[in-house]
Design a protein around this motif. Sequence first.
Motif, PDB file in Angstrom:
ATOM      1  N   ARG A  54       0.838  -1.209   0.000  1.00  0.00           N
ATOM      2  CA  ARG A  54       0.000   0.000   0.000  1.00  0.00           C
ATOM      3  C   ARG A  54       0.870   1.255   0.000  1.00  0.00           C
ATOM      4  O   ARG A  54       0.512   2.255  -0.607  1.00  0.00           O
ATOM      5  N   ASP A  55       2.007   1.200   0.685  1.00  0.00           N
ATOM      6  CA  ASP A  55       2.909   2.354   0.706  1.00  0.00           C
ATOM      7  C   ASP A  55       3.425   2.671  -0.694  1.00  0.00           C
ATOM      8  O   ASP A  55       3.490   3.832  -1.094  1.00  0.00           O
ATOM      9  N   ALA A  56       3.801   1.639  -1.442  1.00  0.00           N
ATOM     10  CA  ALA A  56       4.283   1.851  -2.815  1.00  0.00           C
ATOM     11  C   ALA A  56       3.168   2.412  -3.692  1.00  0.00           C
ATOM     12  O   ALA A  56       3.401   3.316  -4.496  1.00  0.00           O
ATOM     13  N   PHE A  57       1.951   1.898  -3.527  1.00  0.00           N
ATOM     14  CA  PHE A  57       0.824   2.394  -4.308  1.00  0.00           C
ATOM     15  C   PHE A  57       0.535   3.854  -3.964  1.00  0.00           C
ATOM     16  O   PHE A  57       0.313   4.680  -4.856  1.00  0.00           O
ATOM     17  N   ALA A  58       0.565   4.199  -2.683  1.00  0.00           N
ATOM     18  CA  ALA A  58       0.322   5.581  -2.257  1.00  0.00           C
ATOM     19  C   ALA A  58       1.380   6.520  -2.830  1.00  0.00           C
ATOM     20  O   ALA A  58       1.072   7.623  -3.290  1.00  0.00           O
ATOM     21  N   ALA A  59       2.644   6.076  -2.832  1.00  0.00           N
ATOM     22  CA  ALA A  59       3.716   6.897  -3.394  1.00  0.00           C
ATOM     23  C   ALA A  59       3.510   7.094  -4.896  1.00  0.00           C
ATOM     24  O   ALA A  59       3.737   8.187  -5.426  1.00  0.00           O
ATOM     25  N   PHE A  60       3.063   6.056  -5.583  1.00  0.00           N
ATOM     26  CA  PHE A  60       2.775   6.146  -7.015  1.00  0.00           C
ATOM     27  C   PHE A  60       1.676   7.171  -7.287  1.00  0.00           C
ATOM     28  O   PHE A  60       1.812   8.029  -8.164  1.00  0.00           O
ATOM     29  N   ILE A  61       0.601   7.110  -6.523  1.00  0.00           N
ATOM     30  CA  ILE A  61      -0.511   8.049  -6.703  1.00  0.00           C
ATOM     31  C   ILE A  61      -0.058   9.480  -6.418  1.00  0.00           C
ATOM     32  O   ILE A  61      -0.398  10.409  -7.156  1.00  0.00           O
ATOM     33  N   GLU A  62       0.712   9.673  -5.377  1.00  0.00           N
ATOM     34  CA  GLU A  62       1.222  11.017  -5.069  1.00  0.00           C
ATOM     35  C   GLU A  62       2.087  11.541  -6.209  1.00  0.00           C
ATOM     36  O   GLU A  62       2.045  12.716  -6.547  1.00  0.00           O
ATOM     37  N   ARG A  63       2.855  10.660  -6.819  1.00  0.00           N
ATOM     38  CA  ARG A  63       3.715  11.059  -7.938  1.00  0.00           C
ATOM     39  C   ARG A  63       2.876  11.487  -9.139  1.00  0.00           C
ATOM     40  O   ARG A  63       3.220  12.427  -9.849  1.00  0.00           O
ATOM     41  N   LEU A  64       1.763  10.802  -9.353  1.00  0.00           N
ATOM     42  CA  LEU A  64       0.871  11.170 -10.451  1.00  0.00           C
ATOM     43  C   LEU A  64       0.252  12.545 -10.246  1.00  0.00           C
ATOM     44  O   LEU A  64      -0.084  13.225 -11.211  1.00  0.00           O
ATOM     45  N   LYS A  65       0.121  12.954  -9.010  1.00  0.00           N
ATOM     46  CA  LYS A  65      -0.481  14.253  -8.708  1.00  0.00           C
ATOM     47  C   LYS A  65       0.477  15.411  -8.978  1.00  0.00           C
ATOM     48  O   LYS A  65       0.071  16.561  -8.946  1.00  0.00           O
ATOM     49  N   ALA A  66       1.746  15.131  -9.244  1.00  0.00           N
ATOM     50  CA  ALA A  66       2.746  16.169  -9.486  1.00  0.00           C
ATOM     51  C   ALA A  66       3.371  15.983 -10.868  1.00  0.00           C
ATOM     52  O   ALA A  66       4.556  15.725 -10.985  1.00  0.00           O
TER      53      ALA A  66
END
Length: 74
Positions: A54-66
Amino acid sequence: MTDASTTIQFSSAVWLKSSYSAANNECVEVAFHSRLASIRDSKALQRGKLTVSRDAFAAFIERLKAPEDIHRVL
């Protein structure tokens, strides 16, 4: 990261898709279980899924937001 226990965990998963998804089912879906997130292509279920923490997925989503910073990664 896929193994027999991951397959069992996601066998009864509730798969979610974005509200932006078209009605023709062409999107990426995600399901969560414990500390894992599994991602699959809704139009090609036979291809399987990608399971990450879940941590890796959350980091991926945050990266998509920038997106302005994405060129630094690529």
